[in-house]
Structures are given as structure tokens and as C-alpha cells.
Design a protein around this motif. Structure first.
Motif, mmCIF file in Angstrom:
data_model
loop_
_atom_site.group_PDB
_atom_site.id
_atom_site.type_symbol
_atom_site.label_atom_id
_atom_site.label_comp_id
_atom_site.label_asym_id
_atom_site.label_seq_id
_atom_site.Cartn_x
_atom_site.Cartn_y
_atom_site.Cartn_z
ATOM 1 N N GLU A 4 0.826 -1.207 0.000
ATOM 2 C CA GLU A 4 0.000 0.000 0.000
ATOM 3 C C GLU A 4 0.862 1.259 0.000
ATOM 4 O OE1 GLU A 4 -2.647 -0.603 3.277
ATOM 5 O OE2 GLU A 4 -4.036 -1.818 2.101
ATOM 6 N N ILE A 5 2.000 1.214 0.678
ATOM 7 C CA ILE A 5 2.912 2.360 0.665
ATOM 8 C C ILE A 5 3.526 2.515 -0.724
ATOM 9 C CG2 ILE A 5 5.073 3.284 1.596
ATOM 10 C CD1 ILE A 5 4.319 1.902 4.250
ATOM 11 N N ARG A 6 3.927 1.402 -1.325
ATOM 12 C CA ARG A 6 4.496 1.468 -2.685
ATOM 13 C C ARG A 6 3.461 1.977 -3.684
ATOM 14 N NH1 ARG A 6 8.472 -3.803 -3.510
ATOM 15 N NH2 ARG A 6 9.547 -3.657 -1.501
ATOM 16 N N ALA A 7 2.194 1.618 -3.444
ATOM 17 C CA ALA A 7 1.129 2.104 -4.330
ATOM 18 C C ALA A 7 0.994 3.622 -4.244
ATOM 19 C CB ALA A 7 -0.196 1.434 -3.982
ATOM 20 N N LEU A 8 1.439 4.223 -3.137
ATOM 21 C CA LEU A 8 1.435 5.679 -3.000
ATOM 22 C C LEU A 8 2.608 6.312 -3.748
ATOM 23 C CD1 LEU A 8 0.649 5.942 0.831
ATOM 24 C CD2 LEU A 8 -0.922 6.463 -1.051
ATOM 25 N N GLY A 9 3.506 5.473 -4.274
ATOM 26 C CA GLY A 9 4.664 5.984 -4.999
ATOM 27 C C GLY A 9 5.899 6.134 -4.139
ATOM 28 N N VAL A 10 5.897 5.487 -2.959
ATOM 29 C CA VAL A 10 7.036 5.569 -2.035
ATOM 30 C C VAL A 10 7.537 4.154 -1.761
ATOM 31 C CG1 VAL A 10 7.839 6.315 0.244
ATOM 32 C CG2 VAL A 10 6.147 7.677 -1.000
ATOM 33 N N TYR A 11 8.843 3.976 -1.829
ATOM 34 C CA TYR A 11 9.426 2.656 -1.622
ATOM 35 C C TYR A 11 9.338 2.254 -0.151
ATOM 36 C CZ TYR A 11 12.838 -1.130 -1.734
ATOM 37 O OH TYR A 11 13.460 -2.340 -1.625
ATOM 38 N N SER A 12 9.118 0.950 0.106
ATOM 39 C CA SER A 12 9.051 0.451 1.473
ATOM 40 C C SER A 12 9.718 -0.908 1.553
ATOM 41 C CB SER A 12 7.587 0.337 1.937
ATOM 42 O OG SER A 12 6.880 -0.550 1.094
ATOM 43 N N GLU A 13 10.296 -1.187 2.717
ATOM 44 C CA GLU A 13 10.924 -2.483 2.970
ATOM 45 C C GLU A 13 10.513 -2.978 4.346
ATOM 46 O OE1 GLU A 13 15.161 -2.252 0.486
ATOM 47 O OE2 GLU A 13 15.164 -2.549 2.657
ATOM 48 N N GLU B 198 -11.310 -0.312 7.996
ATOM 49 C CA GLU B 198 -11.661 -0.048 6.608
ATOM 50 C C GLU B 198 -10.411 0.243 5.790
ATOM 51 O OE1 GLU B 198 -14.643 -0.335 5.306
ATOM 52 O OE2 GLU B 198 -15.480 -0.914 7.248
ATOM 53 N N ASP B 199 -10.336 -0.343 4.588
ATOM 54 C CA ASP B 199 -9.169 -0.160 3.732
ATOM 55 C C ASP B 199 -8.890 1.307 3.447
ATOM 56 O OD1 ASP B 199 -8.779 -2.848 3.653
ATOM 57 O OD2 ASP B 199 -9.538 -3.144 1.617
ATOM 58 N N GLU B 200 -9.932 2.062 3.126
ATOM 59 C CA GLU B 200 -9.742 3.465 2.769
ATOM 60 C C GLU B 200 -9.229 4.288 3.943
ATOM 61 O OE1 GLU B 200 -9.745 4.596 -0.302
ATOM 62 O OE2 GLU B 200 -10.134 2.507 -0.855
ATOM 63 N N GLU B 201 -9.700 3.964 5.143
ATOM 64 C CA GLU B 201 -9.229 4.671 6.336
ATOM 65 C C GLU B 201 -7.753 4.373 6.581
ATOM 66 O OE1 GLU B 201 -11.568 4.037 9.798
ATOM 67 O OE2 GLU B 201 -13.471 4.352 8.772
ATOM 68 N N LYS C 116 -5.521 3.398 4.323
ATOM 69 C CA LYS C 116 -4.729 4.038 3.276
ATOM 70 C C LYS C 116 -4.584 5.539 3.511
ATOM 71 C CE LYS C 116 -5.921 0.534 -0.177
ATOM 72 N NZ LYS C 116 -6.694 0.217 -1.401
ATOM 73 N N ALA C 117 -5.644 6.162 4.032
ATOM 74 C CA ALA C 117 -5.579 7.589 4.345
ATOM 75 C C ALA C 117 -4.593 7.850 5.481
ATOM 76 C CB ALA C 117 -6.969 8.111 4.711
ATOM 77 N N PHE D 197 0.818 9.813 7.094
ATOM 78 C CA PHE D 197 2.111 9.541 7.733
ATOM 79 C C PHE D 197 3.252 9.701 6.733
ATOM 80 C CE2 PHE D 197 5.466 6.425 8.807
ATOM 81 C CZ PHE D 197 5.922 7.014 9.979
ATOM 82 N N VAL D 198 3.092 9.080 5.551
ATOM 83 C CA VAL D 198 4.165 9.062 4.554
ATOM 84 C C VAL D 198 4.481 10.454 4.025
ATOM 85 C CG1 VAL D 198 4.751 8.274 2.215
ATOM 86 C CG2 VAL D 198 3.807 6.657 3.878
ATOM 87 N N PHE D 199 3.435 11.219 3.704
ATOM 88 C CA PHE D 199 3.664 12.514 3.046
ATOM 89 C C PHE D 199 3.692 13.692 4.015
ATOM 90 C CE2 PHE D 199 1.686 9.949 -0.441
ATOM 91 C CZ PHE D 199 2.843 9.845 -1.210
ATOM 92 N N ASP D 200 2.777 13.700 5.000
ATOM 93 C CA ASP D 200 2.725 14.845 5.922
ATOM 94 C C ASP D 200 3.774 14.737 7.023
ATOM 95 O OD1 ASP D 200 0.606 15.622 4.380
ATOM 96 O OD2 ASP D 200 -0.938 15.000 5.816
ATOM 97 N N SER D 201 3.880 13.554 7.639
ATOM 98 C CA SER D 201 4.831 13.391 8.751
ATOM 99 C C SER D 201 6.255 13.148 8.259
ATOM 100 C CB SER D 201 4.395 12.228 9.655
ATOM 101 O OG SER D 201 3.114 12.443 10.193
#
Length: 433
Positions: free
Chosen positions: A22-31, A97-100, A102-103, A108-112
Motif C-alpha cells: 500500500e505504501i508502494r502504491a502511493l509511490g514511495v518505496y518500502s521495505e 476499513e481499507d480506505e481509512e 490508506k488515508a 504519515f508518509v507525506f505529511d509526517s
């Protein structure tokens, strides 16, 4: 261009792969890394922008909840600590919920973390080409080329990175699908002009596997024998120091973590001999299966190759259940060819992720030519998945079932029943062994 990374620390969750995807789907690499990652190991990871402590039902070990080290909490990076399902007196739960969820991840990924959305296949290929050139230098590489998606993409990456320093070896171990060895030679030697060595090792592998019923032992024998074959081929060449492999992320995850038991050892993860003399080159080891396909398309491989059905490294050896016999192996090969042909005629090729047949090591009573017979069953398996970590069963039309059944019973010697496996993953796995 090095890509920003979010590190997921495994605190007993069964959904590490889902969160990573789900993080990679946002365009950010994760391991995904173990919960007890050291300070030095964490600092050595490039471009880390944040850390997720991903807890779950396996977090409690011997009555005590495991946790990350203090250095993680004080590393100066944003940390998101969550359990799914929640563990009592522990971390807050993931949103159901999936959407919650993902939000929450997006915030976290972009704002924090202020991570840049620069995870894509164009950047991945550019990074891997540079990393491969650094790792390999002027040395030569030997690649196990099965002709499947993973090894084909590795071949394309290596050709782009080091060109004629690559030698591809196709080993016919007698466990390939019908017509496959001939197809591999045609595509890679004649069409792609690869430096391809063909090795006929059918008798060698089947003799080694004779009488071996344990699935893990079979996988380890096949993996070890592959390495021996490559070592022999390398000795015939000069300057071969590296072994290319199509290891992908699910191979590593399913081979066991510190908080999750092994699902199965993979021939290129758990089956390598300790005295192996090659340095491994594994450019796809952090990619999920759908990402491998996207990488292949980015490299210019034809769609027919990129979307080819996945095929396990041990081949039909894990579909001929129990101790492998040549007659039962042929029953698997011929029934599999019938299944694939009928799926193609029905327009299901490319629409169903993976479909194959299995022949177990037991027989049942039946009737053939007005006489009692005692023959094997053939089990059909057809599943859909995105990342091979979970899978659903394909609903097949009854008329197609009937055609496949009639053909298998009429054309495959030693078979008197055809069955369909309705089990999803989990609790089942995609393969039976």
C-alpha cells in the motif's frame, strides 16, 4: 536517483506485505525488516524517511510483547506504531476499513515523513542498472534462465547493465512443462540472441530425487543440484564469479521471519549449499510479482513473456506429490498441457493468474474397459492473485470442467479421477508442496 524509503519493522503482524504494498502504491518505496534491527543496520539503510512498527497477533512471545529497540524510538525519524489485530495493553489498532488505513498511511508518509513519491519502475531500473554495474564490475555473470517471468526480467536487467558479461544457462531438469525447453531455446538463443548454454540434466536430477518424498528435501536437492550444474558450467568458462537469480520478495518473506514461521523454503532462498563459490546477484529481491511484471515491461520485454504464468523453481517436482516417479511425472506434464490448452481456447489465458495440475502419490479404485482399475487422481488448481501472498480460486464454467475432465481421463495414462481444489490462500498455499 535513490528513492525515499519507509521502513516497516515486523512486530508480529501478518499484514507486513500488505502495508508495504500500500505504501508502494502511493509511490514511495518500502521495505520490511525485523523488529530487532540494530542501530547500525538501520542507519545503513538509504534515504529512510520514516518507520512503521507493525504489530499483530504474533507479537506476544512467551507471554511478553516484543518491541523495537530504544534506538528506533530516538532515531529522529517519524515513527508510526500500530497493531492489526490489536494486542491488549499495546499499540492502537489499524483502521478496519481499507480506505481509512490508506488515508492514515498517506498522512504519515507525506505529511509526517515528507517522503517524495519517486518509487516507479523507470527509477527502479535506473537504480538497479547502476547497482549491478557497481556490484559486478568487470566480472562475468552466470544466470539460471528458466524462461519464466522472474529469470527473464533478471536477464533483461543484466543485459542492460553488463551486456555480454552475462552467460545464460538453461537446465532441463526433467521437471519442466511440455514443450518448455524447446521454447526457451527458441526465444532466448534465436530471437533475443542471448549467450545461452543448454544443459540436458534430466537423468541426473531424477536419479537424485528417486525415493525422496519430503517436499522440503526435494526443494533442497533441486536447489543444490542446480548450483552444482552451474559450477560445472562455470568451470568450462573463464572468469565466472557471480550467479544471477530471480529471487523476489515473496520468496524471502515465505521462507520465514523472526516472528512468522516458514511457509516453505524456496530453492533460491533456503536450498543453496553453504559451500557455494558464487557471489549472488539478485536485482528483483525487493519486488512483488506484479512489480516484476511492470519492470519487465519497462525493460521492453514482450507482454507475452511478462504475463506468462508463474512457475516454481523446482518445476513439476512440487506438483508430482511425494516421491517422484517418471510415469507420474508424465501424468502431471500431459494433464497440465491439456489444462493450459483448454484454458487458452476458453479465452482464460492471461485472465487467470496461475493454473496447473497436481498428481498425488496415491491411487483409488475405478473402472476402465469393464474391468477394475487402480489409478491416480489429477487435481486441478486455478487461482488469482496480485502479489502471491494471498490468492482466490477462479470460478470455472461447468462445461469447461467437463471438457478438461474428459480429455484428461481419455488422454493421460494411469488416471481415473479429476478433482478441483477450491481452497484460497490462506489457509492453503498456491502450490501443494
Amino acid at each position: 536517483m535513490e528513492q525515499d524509503m519507509i521502513v516497516i519493522l515486523d512486530l508480529g503482524s501478518e499484514q507486513n506485505a500488505q502495508i508495504a504494498r500500500e505504501i508502494r502504491a502511493l509511490g514511495v518505496y518500502s521495505e520490511i525488516h525485523p523488529h530487532d534491527i540494530s542501530k547500525g543496520e538501520l542507519e545503513a539503510l538509504p534515504n529512510v524517511r520514516g518507520i512503521i512498527l507493525n504489530g499483530g497477533k504474533n507479537r506476544v512471545v512467551d507471554g511478553k510483547a516484543i518491541d523495537a529497540g530504544e534506538h528506533v524510538y530516538h532515531c529522529g525519524l517519524p515513527v508510526l506504531a500500530v497493531d492489526h489485530p490489536p494486542v491488549a495493553d499495546s499499540l492502537p489498532a489499524w483502521p478496519q476499513e481499507d480506505e481509512e488505513r490508506k488515508a492514515l498511511l498517506s498522512r504519515f508518509v507525506f505529511d509526517s515523513c515528507k517522503a517524495a513519491a519517486n518509487w516507479n519502475m523507470k527509477n527502479f531500473v535506473a537504480d538497479q542498472v547502476e547497482l549491478l554495474r557497481r556490484q559486478i564490475g568487470g566480472r562475468k555473470v552466470l544466470l539460471a534462465l528458466s524462461g519464466g517471468v522472474d529469470s527473464s526480467v533478471v536477464a533483461a536487467l543484466l543485459i542492460k547493465a553488463v551486456g555480454d558479461q552475462l552467460t545464460c544457462v538453461h537446465v532441463n531438469h526433467g521437471l519442466l512443462r511440455k514443450g518448455e525447453p524447446e521454447q526457451v531455446v527458441e526465444v532466448f538463443r534465436h530471437q533475443m540472441k542471448a549467450n545461452l548454454i543448454y544443459v540436458d540434466a534430466v537423468d541426473r536430477f531424477l536419479d537424485k530425487l528417486a525415493g525422496v518424498a519430503d517436499p522440503e528435501q526435494k526443494r533442497k536437492i533441486i536447489g543444490a543440484e542446480f548450483i552444482r550444474v552451474f559450477e560445472e558450467e562455470a568451470r568450462k568458462l573463464e572468469g565466472i564469479d557471480c550467479l544471477g537469480q530471480g529471487t523476489i520478495y515473496p520468496d524471502i518473506l515465505e521462507s520465514g521471519t523472526k516472528t512468522a514461521k516458514m511457509v516453505k523454503s524456496h530453492h533460491n532462498v533456503g536450498g543453496l549449499p553453504e559451500d557455494m563459490t558464487f557471489e549472488l546477484v539478485e536485482p528483483l529481491k525487493q519486488l512483488f510479482k506484479d512489480e516484476v511484471r511492470a519492470c519487465g515491461l519497462e525493460l521492453g520485454l514482450p507482454a507475452s513473456m511478462v504475463y506468462r504464468q508463474p512457475f516454481p523453481g523446482p518445476g513439476l517436482g512440487v506438483r508430482c506429490l511425494g516421491a517422484i516417479t517418471r510415469d507420474r511425472l508424465e501424468a502431471v506434464r500431459e494433464s497440465d498441457a491439456i489444462l493450459r490448452e483448454e484454458f487458452q481456447k476458453a479465452g482464460l489465458e492471461g485472465k487467470v493468474w496461475q493454473y496447473f495440475t497436481i498428481v498425488p502419490d496415491f491411487k483409488s479404485v475405478g473402472v476402465r474397459d469393464n474391468a477394475r482399475c487402480f489409478d491416480w487422481p489429477v487435481i486441478l488448481r486455478a487461482v488469482n492473485t496480485v502479489d502471491a501472498m494471498t490468492a482466490t480460486v477462479e470460478p470455472i464454467q461447468w462445461e469447461l470442467f467437463q471438457r478438461i475432465t474428459q480429455r484428461i481421463l481419455a488422454e493421460v495414462p494411469g488416471v481415473n479421477r479429476v478433482l478441483y481444489d477450491l481452497s484460497p490462500k490462506p489457509p492453503a498455499t498456491i502450490e501443494w508442496e
